[in-house]
Design a protein around this motif. Sequence first.
Motif, mmCIF file in Angstrom:
data_model
loop_
_atom_site.group_PDB
_atom_site.id
_atom_site.type_symbol
_atom_site.label_atom_id
_atom_site.label_comp_id
_atom_site.label_asym_id
_atom_site.label_seq_id
_atom_site.Cartn_x
_atom_site.Cartn_y
_atom_site.Cartn_z
ATOM 1 N N LEU A 199 7.666 1.998 -0.966
ATOM 2 C CA LEU A 199 7.297 3.400 -1.157
ATOM 3 C C LEU A 199 6.079 3.748 -0.302
ATOM 4 O O LEU A 199 6.114 4.669 0.499
ATOM 5 N N LEU A 200 5.014 2.982 -0.502
ATOM 6 C CA LEU A 200 3.778 3.269 0.224
ATOM 7 C C LEU A 200 3.274 1.974 0.839
ATOM 8 O O LEU A 200 3.173 0.961 0.144
ATOM 9 N N GLY A 201 2.992 1.992 2.113
ATOM 10 C CA GLY A 201 2.419 0.832 2.783
ATOM 11 C C GLY A 201 1.200 1.261 3.574
ATOM 12 O O GLY A 201 1.272 2.166 4.398
ATOM 13 N N VAL A 202 0.075 0.632 3.276
ATOM 14 C CA VAL A 202 -1.171 0.985 3.966
ATOM 15 C C VAL A 202 -1.702 -0.262 4.660
ATOM 16 O O VAL A 202 -1.724 -1.351 4.071
ATOM 17 N N ASP A 209 -6.741 -5.213 3.910
ATOM 18 C CA ASP A 209 -5.859 -5.433 5.042
ATOM 19 C C ASP A 209 -4.537 -4.713 4.844
ATOM 20 O O ASP A 209 -3.996 -4.105 5.754
ATOM 21 N N ARG A 210 -4.031 -4.829 3.606
ATOM 22 C CA ARG A 210 -2.646 -4.455 3.403
ATOM 23 C C ARG A 210 -2.444 -4.089 1.937
ATOM 24 O O ARG A 210 -2.889 -4.789 1.043
ATOM 25 N N LEU A 211 -1.791 -2.963 1.714
ATOM 26 C CA LEU A 211 -1.486 -2.538 0.345
ATOM 27 C C LEU A 211 -0.054 -2.034 0.341
ATOM 28 O O LEU A 211 0.293 -1.130 1.100
ATOM 29 N N GLU A 212 0.782 -2.677 -0.466
ATOM 30 C CA GLU A 212 2.199 -2.301 -0.501
ATOM 31 C C GLU A 212 2.572 -1.893 -1.921
ATOM 32 O O GLU A 212 2.304 -2.624 -2.876
ATOM 33 N N ILE A 213 3.194 -0.739 -2.028
ATOM 34 C CA ILE A 213 3.645 -0.266 -3.342
ATOM 35 C C ILE A 213 5.126 0.058 -3.230
ATOM 36 O O ILE A 213 5.557 0.736 -2.281
ATOM 37 N N ALA A 214 5.910 -0.452 -4.195
ATOM 38 C CA ALA A 214 7.354 -0.238 -4.169
ATOM 39 C C ALA A 214 7.744 0.857 -5.147
ATOM 40 O O ALA A 214 6.962 1.236 -6.023
ATOM 41 N N THR A 215 8.940 1.376 -4.990
ATOM 42 C CA THR A 215 9.432 2.371 -5.949
ATOM 43 C C THR A 215 9.747 1.688 -7.276
ATOM 44 O O THR A 215 9.938 0.478 -7.345
ATOM 45 N N HIS A 216 9.800 2.487 -8.327
ATOM 46 C CA HIS A 216 10.168 1.993 -9.667
ATOM 47 C C HIS A 216 9.334 0.784 -10.090
ATOM 48 O O HIS A 216 9.866 -0.156 -10.660
ATOM 49 N N ASP A 266 -5.922 2.554 9.018
ATOM 50 C CA ASP A 266 -5.324 2.228 10.313
ATOM 51 C C ASP A 266 -3.911 2.783 10.417
ATOM 52 O O ASP A 266 -3.548 3.398 11.407
ATOM 53 N N SER A 267 -3.108 2.521 9.414
ATOM 54 C CA SER A 267 -1.759 3.089 9.442
ATOM 55 C C SER A 267 -1.253 3.257 8.032
ATOM 56 O O SER A 267 -1.663 2.547 7.109
ATOM 57 N N LEU A 268 -0.384 4.235 7.873
ATOM 58 C CA LEU A 268 0.134 4.522 6.534
ATOM 59 C C LEU A 268 1.614 4.887 6.665
ATOM 60 O O LEU A 268 1.989 5.710 7.494
ATOM 61 N N ARG A 269 2.422 4.201 5.882
ATOM 62 C CA ARG A 269 3.846 4.534 5.812
ATOM 63 C C ARG A 269 4.147 5.024 4.420
ATOM 64 O O ARG A 269 3.726 4.442 3.435
ATOM 65 N N PHE A 270 4.891 6.129 4.332
ATOM 66 C CA PHE A 270 5.286 6.615 3.016
ATOM 67 C C PHE A 270 6.774 6.902 3.039
ATOM 68 O O PHE A 270 7.263 7.595 3.939
ATOM 69 N N ALA A 271 7.478 6.364 2.061
ATOM 70 C CA ALA A 271 8.930 6.542 1.974
ATOM 71 C C ALA A 271 9.572 6.227 3.326
ATOM 72 O O ALA A 271 10.407 6.966 3.832
#
Lengths: 236, 257
Positions: B29-32, B48-55, B84-89
Motif C-alpha cells: 500500500l505505502l512504501g517510503v 531507511d525503509r517503511l512498508e505498509i500493506a493493505t488489510h 527520498d521516495s514514496l510509493r502509494f498504491a
Amino acid sequence: MSDIPAAILRAFELLFTGDADLWRIVWVSLKTTIAGLVLATPPAVLLGYVIAMYRFRGRRIAIWLAQAALSLPTVLIGLLLYLLLSRHGPLGGLHWLFAQPGIVLGQFVVALPVLLAFTLAAVQGLDERYAETAIALGASPIQVMVRVLHEARFGVMAAVLSGFGRVISEVGCALMVGGNIEGQTRTITTAIALETSKGEFAQGIALGIVLVALALLMNGALMLLQGDAHTVRERA
Amino acid sequence: MSISIHSQITAAVYENANVRPRDERRRALLGVRGLRKRYGPRLLFDIDRLEIATHSAYVLTGMNGAGKSTLLRVLGGLERAEIDSLRFACEDVLRVHPYPRALRRAIVYVHQHPILFSTSVADNIGYGLVVRGEPPAAVRPVVEAAMEWAGVAHLRDTDPARLSGGEKQRVALARAKVLQPRLLLLDEPTANLDGAAREQVIALIPTLVDAGSSVVIACHDRELIGLPDMQRFKLRDGHLEVRSPAPSDPSQPPRHS
C-alpha cells in the motif's frame, strides 16, 4: 452648578419626547458605524485568519503594524484622512470631506486594526487540532477557514463588538473628517464634545445615556449568543 | 476514486517483505524510502525503509519522545520531513510537499486526544464526507451506520464538549471510518482510557481492518500490541525496527502480557 439637575431632567425629556435633532444624531452615528463595520469586517477577519494560520514574508511586520494601529489616536487617523480627502488632496475629487462617506471611511480605518487584532488573537488562541482535524479529514483551505472561524466565532463576535465600541465612541476622526455639521455629519460623540463646550448639557447627557444603553444592549446580545459556551472548568 | 485504487492494487505484484502469503488480499500500500525528520540540527529519526500493506494492522512502539507521533503526522501530511521516495498504491508519488490530494483522500490521521467540532456528534462524523461534496441524503445513512458501529448513536444530540474521553475517541474513529481510508493512523487511541472505555476502543480496531483499511497505531498498550495478526514497528534511536507479528492461529489464544 445648580443647572445640572435641570439638565438631567431636560435630557430625559429629550429622550422620551422623541426629539428629532437628538435621534437624527443617533441615527447618523449608528448608520456610519454599522457601515464602517460591515465594510471592515470581511477584510479584517480574512487578514487576521491568514496572519494567524500562514507563514509568509512580512508576517511579523503585519502583526506589528496592526498592534501599533490599535494605539493610534483616532484624531491622527482623522488628520491623515483630512489631508487625503481635502480639496487638493489625492482623494479630493470624491468630495467625501465633511460628508457621511468620509465618516464611514474613517470608521472603516479605525475599526480595521481592532477587528484584525482581535480575530488574530482568537484564531491564534484556538486549539490547532481544529485546523489539523479538518485538514486530515480532507477539507480544502477555504473549508478549513470556515471551520476554524466557526470554532473561533465567539472571539470573532467579540472582535466585531470591540470594533463597534471603538468606532461609535471615537470622536477625533469623526470630528476631523465629518465636521459636526448639524443634520449631516453630527454624531453622538461630536455632538457631546461640542454641545457641552457651548454649555448645552442636556443633549450631551441624553446622548451619553443612549451610548451606555447601546453598550449594554450589544454586550447583552453577545452574552445571549454565547449562552451555550462553557466555563473553563467544564471544558477541562 | 476507491475503485481505481482497487484496480491498481489488483494489478500489483507483491513487493513487500512484510506481506505474508497467508492473507491473499494483502498487497503493498505505502512504501517510503529514506524518511528523515530534523528539528534544526537534531535528527529525530532516519528511516531507511517503511512498508505498509493493505488489510494489515501495525503497532508503532517506542519510548516517549522517539518520534512516534511525528512519524504518523508526517505520513498523514500534517508535518513535513525529508523523503527520498514514496510509493502509494503501486504508484510513485513524485511530489510529497504539498501533500498530494490522492494521499489526503486515502490517509487519515487521528489525534491522541481527538478534538470534536462544536457542532453535533452526527455532523462531526459526517464532516469528511460533506467537505468531499457528498449530498446530505448520501451522508446521513453512512453516519447512522458509523454511529451504530462506534456505539455512539445514543449520543447524537449530546454536546460534543460534554463527551468523555472514550466517547470522543470513538466518535473520532467513526469520523475517520466513514471516509473508508486506505490507511488510518491512530495516535495512542487508548492513552488515558481505562476499563470499559479502553476495551470499547480496542474492540473497534480489528473491525477497521476487516472493513478494508490498514491501520498503524502508535501505542504503549500491551493489549493492542498483543492483538492477533498485529505487526510491529519499533522506533529506537532514530531507526525503525520491524518485528515479526504475533501468531494468529485460532487454536492458540492471543498473547496477553
